[in-house]
Design an enzyme around this catalytic site. Structure first.
Site, mmCIF file in Angstrom:
data_model
loop_
_atom_site.group_PDB
_atom_site.id
_atom_site.type_symbol
_atom_site.label_atom_id
_atom_site.label_comp_id
_atom_site.label_asym_id
_atom_site.label_seq_id
_atom_site.Cartn_x
_atom_site.Cartn_y
_atom_site.Cartn_z
ATOM 1 N N THR A 98 52.692 -140.310 17.058
ATOM 2 C CA THR A 98 51.912 -141.174 16.174
ATOM 3 C C THR A 98 50.742 -141.697 16.992
ATOM 4 O OG1 THR A 98 53.812 -141.800 14.830
ATOM 5 C CG2 THR A 98 51.907 -143.275 14.788
ATOM 6 N N LYS A 173 50.378 -141.019 8.192
ATOM 7 C CA LYS A 173 51.403 -141.791 8.918
ATOM 8 C C LYS A 173 51.035 -143.275 8.948
ATOM 9 C CE LYS A 173 54.995 -142.780 11.429
ATOM 10 N NZ LYS A 173 55.333 -142.193 12.725
ATOM 11 N N LYS A 241 52.281 -150.924 18.268
ATOM 12 C CA LYS A 241 51.302 -149.889 18.622
ATOM 13 C C LYS A 241 50.773 -149.211 17.364
ATOM 14 C CE LYS A 241 52.048 -145.716 18.920
ATOM 15 N NZ LYS A 241 52.563 -144.333 19.072
#
Length: 289
Positions: A98, A173, A241
């Site tokens: 990701t 995502k 994150k």
């Protein structure tokens, strides 16, 4: 059977590489920064391990990465010993990290210049999804490369979708993480409210989970949230994150993410409570401290 390299054997990558070897039947070479982890994987699954990403990728048909962030990704791809230095013509690079859409587009351009294809292919489903081989994979890139790579990706996935050109997988995502942030906060508040109201939370969830409030988070996390146990999945550090990537992209494209920004700050408070490695459902702990 294809020749495959898998770079990054963390909580997600380790089982994903295993499915490529055992379920997919592919010839797999692994690389991990900590060599002991790669040696353990080979002892468990067979295959081989390499000492550098470039060595792992040499001669392979498909090269997968699953690492921490944009900087880690650049290191294992275009760094001094990166896999892009040895990938053969017409091979396919598939990134399951990701990361930002920006780095996905950057690597796609580098791959094209090197004569091979690149797909950004982040995953959803958590550690359990990786271990059970039922991840959802959101892919950005060219259709020809996607069509060639999908049968290999299927080894660890139950859903694989081409979302658009380079970067589209990462953008999808981001939407996934934006939606999860709001869902987990809502579930945490609901359970917290129910406890303060003196209700039997198991009975509450049994009823409302069959209605419009039902979700994967409710089904899979309500018991551990009620018990105050937060060692069952995606860590708060990693969620922060990911939400940081979402908020940075929103700054670029003008999207308004007020709830996401607020939940990101709630996760910051969880970190300050010592919950860096707690799973994302630990938003409940913040309410009940």
């Amino acid at each position: 059977m294809a020749s495959v390299a898998f770079l990054g054997l963390g909580v997600m990558g380790y089982p994903m590489a295993g499915h490529l070897k055992n379920k997919g039947g592919h010839d797999v070479t692994v690389y991990n920064r900590t060599t002991a982890k790669a040696e353990k994987w080979v002892a468990e699954h067979g295959g081989a391990f390499a000492k550098t990403p470039a060595e792992a990728a040499e001669g392979k048909d498909f090269v997968f990465t699953c690492v921490g962030n944009d900087n880690d990704l650049r290191q294992v791809t275009i760094g001094p010993d990166g896999c892009f230095r040895s990938m053969k013509a017409n091979s396919i690079y598939i990134d399951n990290t990701t990361a930002s859409a920006e780095v996905a587009r950057e690597l796609a351009a580098q791959a094209e210049a090197g004569g091979f294809a690149a797909l950004d292919a982040p995953v959803s489903g958590g550690q359990a999804g990786a271990e059970n081989g039922v991840l959802t994979v959101m892919v950005g890139g060219e259709k020809d490369a996607f069509d060639r790579a999908k049968p290999v990706i299927d080894s660890f996935a139950r859903m694989v979708g081409l979302m658009g050109p380079a970067g589209a997988g990462q953008l999808t995502k981001m939407i996934n993480q934006i939606a999860i942030a709001g869902l987990v906060q809502g579930l945490a508040e609901g359970l917290h409210f129910g406890r303060r109201a003196g209700l039997d939370l198991e009975k509450v969830v049994e009823v409302i989970s069959k209605g419009a409030a039902g979700s994967w988070q409710m089904e899979n996390r309500h018991k551990t949230m009620i018990a105050g146990k937060y060692d069952f999945g995606f860590a708060v550090d990693w969620m922060r994150k990911d939400l940081g990537i979402c908020l940075e992209e929103a700054d670029r494209n003008g999207a308004k993410l007020p709830v996401t920004a607020l939940v990101d700050q709630f996760y910051k408070e969880v970190q300050q409570m010592g919950g860096n490695r707690w799973d994302t459902s630990s938003l409940m702990a913040r309410l009940e401290r």
